[in-house]
Design a protein around this motif. Structure first.
Motif, PDB file in Angstrom:
ATOM      1  N   ALA A 196      -2.887  11.295  -5.336  1.00 34.47           N
ATOM      2  CA  ALA A 196      -3.751  10.646  -4.339  1.00 34.47           C
ATOM      3  C   ALA A 196      -3.519   9.145  -4.304  1.00 34.47           C
ATOM      4  O   ALA A 196      -3.522   8.544  -3.231  1.00 34.47           O
ATOM      5  N   ILE A 197      -3.272   8.551  -5.473  1.00 33.42           N
ATOM      6  CA  ILE A 197      -3.067   7.100  -5.526  1.00 33.42           C
ATOM      7  C   ILE A 197      -1.843   6.692  -4.706  1.00 33.42           C
ATOM      8  O   ILE A 197      -1.811   5.632  -4.102  1.00 33.42           O
ATOM      9  N   HIS A 198      -0.844   7.569  -4.647  1.00 32.43           N
ATOM     10  CA  HIS A 198       0.358   7.272  -3.860  1.00 32.43           C
ATOM     11  C   HIS A 198       0.021   7.231  -2.372  1.00 32.43           C
ATOM     12  O   HIS A 198       0.474   6.346  -1.649  1.00 32.43           O
ATOM     13  N   GLY A 199      -0.772   8.180  -1.918  1.00 39.57           N
ATOM     14  CA  GLY A 199      -1.184   8.187  -0.510  1.00 39.57           C
ATOM     15  C   GLY A 199      -2.034   6.979  -0.162  1.00 39.57           C
ATOM     16  O   GLY A 199      -1.864   6.365   0.897  1.00 39.57           O
ATOM     17  N   ILE A 200      -2.938   6.625  -1.061  1.00 41.61           N
ATOM     18  CA  ILE A 200      -3.821   5.476  -0.817  1.00 41.61           C
ATOM     19  C   ILE A 200      -3.025   4.183  -0.791  1.00 41.61           C
ATOM     20  O   ILE A 200      -3.172   3.368   0.129  1.00 41.61           O
ATOM     21  N   THR A 201      -2.158   3.982  -1.788  1.00 41.33           N
ATOM     22  CA  THR A 201      -1.375   2.743  -1.818  1.00 41.33           C
ATOM     23  C   THR A 201      -0.358   2.702  -0.677  1.00 41.33           C
ATOM     24  O   THR A 201      -0.075   1.639  -0.134  1.00 41.33           O
ATOM     25  N   GLY A 202       0.177   3.873  -0.312  1.00 45.01           N
ATOM     26  CA  GLY A 202       1.115   3.929   0.808  1.00 45.01           C
ATOM     27  C   GLY A 202       0.464   3.549   2.124  1.00 45.01           C
ATOM     28  O   GLY A 202       1.023   2.784   2.909  1.00 45.01           O
ATOM     29  N   LEU A 203      -0.741   4.075   2.357  1.00 44.52           N
ATOM     30  CA  LEU A 203      -1.464   3.717   3.582  1.00 44.52           C
ATOM     31  C   LEU A 203      -1.830   2.236   3.573  1.00 44.52           C
ATOM     32  O   LEU A 203      -1.673   1.545   4.591  1.00 44.52           O
ATOM     33  N   ALA A 204      -2.270   1.737   2.427  1.00 47.19           N
ATOM     34  CA  ALA A 204      -2.607   0.308   2.322  1.00 47.19           C
ATOM     35  C   ALA A 204      -1.376  -0.553   2.604  1.00 47.19           C
ATOM     36  O   ALA A 204      -1.472  -1.579   3.293  1.00 47.19           O
ATOM     37  N   ALA A 205      -0.216  -0.117   2.104  1.00 50.23           N
ATOM     38  CA  ALA A 205       1.015  -0.871   2.331  1.00 50.23           C
ATOM     39  C   ALA A 205       1.387  -0.900   3.810  1.00 50.23           C
ATOM     40  O   ALA A 205       1.784  -1.944   4.342  1.00 50.23           O
ATOM     41  N   ILE A 206       1.244   0.230   4.484  1.00 51.16           N
ATOM     42  CA  ILE A 206       1.557   0.263   5.922  1.00 51.16           C
ATOM     43  C   ILE A 206       0.597  -0.644   6.696  1.00 51.16           C
ATOM     44  O   ILE A 206       1.017  -1.387   7.587  1.00 51.16           O
ATOM     45  N   LEU A 207      -0.669  -0.608   6.349  1.00 50.80           N
ATOM     46  CA  LEU A 207      -1.643  -1.482   7.020  1.00 50.80           C
ATOM     47  C   LEU A 207      -1.329  -2.954   6.753  1.00 50.80           C
ATOM     48  O   LEU A 207      -1.418  -3.785   7.668  1.00 50.80           O
ATOM     49  N   LEU A 208      -0.949  -3.267   5.509  1.00 52.61           N
ATOM     50  CA  LEU A 208      -0.552  -4.649   5.193  1.00 52.61           C
ATOM     51  C   LEU A 208       0.686  -5.059   5.981  1.00 52.61           C
ATOM     52  O   LEU A 208       0.767  -6.177   6.490  1.00 52.61           O
ATOM     53  N   MET A 209       1.660  -4.151   6.062  1.00 52.11           N
ATOM     54  CA  MET A 209       2.877  -4.447   6.816  1.00 52.11           C
ATOM     55  C   MET A 209       2.581  -4.639   8.295  1.00 52.11           C
ATOM     56  O   MET A 209       3.176  -5.505   8.945  1.00 52.11           O
ATOM     57  N   LEU A 210       1.668  -3.847   8.835  1.00 55.35           N
ATOM     58  CA  LEU A 210       1.274  -3.990  10.233  1.00 55.35           C
ATOM     59  C   LEU A 210       0.617  -5.348  10.461  1.00 55.35           C
ATOM     60  O   LEU A 210       0.961  -6.071  11.405  1.00 55.35           O
ATOM     61  N   PHE A 211      -0.322  -5.707   9.589  1.00 51.27           N
ATOM     62  CA  PHE A 211      -0.957  -7.019   9.678  1.00 51.27           C
ATOM     63  C   PHE A 211       0.092  -8.124   9.554  1.00 51.27           C
ATOM     64  O   PHE A 211       0.091  -9.092  10.324  1.00 51.27           O
TER      65      PHE A 211
END
Length: 163
Positions: free
Chosen positions: A67-82
């Motif tokens: 689960a931590i991989h999915g959470i950090t992956g989504l956070a990374a995509i959101l950071l990259m989008l920002f």
């Protein structure tokens, strides 16, 4: 290795390469250029494509990703989008010049490096958990990814040497 997994892995690794080139070229150039912004957007597209494919495969797999991989992956995509959006804004505002635009660009350089370091965490977790020859458990993979990110941050954010 299935073709979908191969394409997803290549896309995510492409994101790493493009984002790394964009961030470090921007730092080396000392200013944000259109080519950097393009690298950020293409890197985001590669990461999103690879992550989406990995998510599709994870839903159909008997082995669930941590689960931590999915959470950090989504956070990374959101950071990259920002980050890519902010890069676009800073770039176009910088074309008009002025002290405020210059200050925004200096702040952007630090943000850019921070997003890159944060992005390393899910990349390394995925690599350590997903590569069969390595196949670490979740906790050791998270710890290893944080160590890698800490080392990268120490190198990236170290003070410049005075000559």
């Amino acid at each position: 290795m299935s073709p979908m997994l191969m394409f997803a892995s290549l896309a995510i690794t492409g994101a790493l390469v493009l984002y790394t080139i964009g961030v470090f070229k921007e730092r080396a150039d000392g200013s944000l250029r259109g080519s950097h912004v393009i690298l950020f957007w293409i890197g985001l597209a590669c990461d999103t494509t690879g992550t989406t494919l990995m998510s599709i495969m994870a839903r159909t797999s008997a082995e669930a990703a941590p689960a931590i991989h999915g959470i950090t992956g989504l956070a990374a995509i959101l950071l990259m989008l920002f980050h890519a959006g902010w890069a676009t804004l800073v770039y176009f505002q910088g074309k008009r010049g002025g002290a405020a635009a210059l200050k925004r660009e200096r702040t952007f350089h630090r943000l850019s490096a921070a997003v890159w370091v944060a992005w390393l965490v899910p990349y390394v977790i995925g690599m350590l958990v997903g590569i069969p020859m390595i196949k670490l458990g979740t906790v050791p993979a998270v710890i290893a990814s944080l160590v890698v990110a800490a080392i990268a941050a120490t190198l990236v954010f170290r003070p410049a040497k005075l000559s």
